[in-house]
Design an enzyme around this catalytic site. Sequence first.
Site, PDB file in Angstrom:
ATOM      1  N   CYS A   1     -10.613   3.984  -5.796  1.00 10.18           N
ATOM      2  CA  CYS A   1      -9.756   3.996  -4.610  1.00 10.18           C
ATOM      3  C   CYS A   1     -10.374   4.859  -3.514  1.00 10.18           C
ATOM      4  CB  CYS A   1      -8.353   4.497  -4.961  1.00 10.18           C
ATOM      5  SG  CYS A   1      -7.159   4.281  -3.621  1.00 10.18           S
ATOM      6  N   GLU A  43      -8.878  -3.143  -7.431  1.00  8.97           N
ATOM      7  CA  GLU A  43      -8.998  -3.040  -5.974  1.00  8.97           C
ATOM      8  C   GLU A  43      -9.177  -4.438  -5.365  1.00  8.97           C
ATOM      9  OE1 GLU A  43      -8.813  -0.626  -3.666  1.00  8.97           O
ATOM     10  OE2 GLU A  43      -8.245   0.888  -5.131  1.00  8.97           O
ATOM     11  N   ASP A  62       0.830  -1.207   0.000  1.00 16.65           N
ATOM     12  CA  ASP A  62       0.000   0.000   0.000  1.00 16.65           C
ATOM     13  C   ASP A  62       0.863   1.255   0.000  1.00 16.65           C
ATOM     14  OD1 ASP A  62      -2.662   1.123   0.065  1.00 16.65           O
ATOM     15  OD2 ASP A  62      -2.245   1.753   2.115  1.00 16.65           O
TER      16      ASP A  62
END
Length: 217
Positions: free
Chosen positions: A130, A202, A45
């Site tokens: 996102c 995602e 991330d």
Amino acid sequence: MQDWYQLAREKTDHILEAIKEQPFITELMNGSLPSDVFQFYINQDAMYLAEYKKVLATVGIKCEHVDDTQFFLDSATGIINVENALHQIFLKDNQLAHEPSPTCELYTSYLSRIVTNHSVEEALAAVLPCFTIYKEIGDYILENQSNKNDNRYQDWIDTYGGEAFAASVSQAIAITNTYAANASDDVLQKMEEAFVKASKLEWMFWDSAYNKEAWKI
């Protein structure tokens, strides 16, 4: 009349439901997610966000209205602050990895390509999941967890289920809807394709983290 985001959201509902059922999310919610898996996710991330903030800044530069430009530049700056705070909490003495996983590489490369080479409308659609998916997953976890006072990942959960993030998500949706309202049918189709693909990415990102995805060669 439904706005563009509502229609796109309906077409990706199955993806959001699949994310909710992922082991990464269910175990994060009940606090049983192995720490090495979460560390892998946080590392990936961090690399994703390092690229995503550049992508958001580029989107802002492409926007026609100064307020929209400012929103995306502020969002890029906000990511730096959130990133630093979460890393202080969860990384501590752990070293950051420096090689993105195949999925992380794919996602950031895709966003960069769309934002750099395609229309501002497509760029807005590509970066939106996102925002929206993290909010929906954050809200979903907060609504369904029974261990808010005893979950080692609560700081992460609260970051994406909070009111400040919700306000940013609403603004990102509003900006995208405004551009979609004046877009041609061809551009609207491309916006939908970008939104769907980023939504799939995602799902892939969390799946790859749970499996600690590595390069096969």
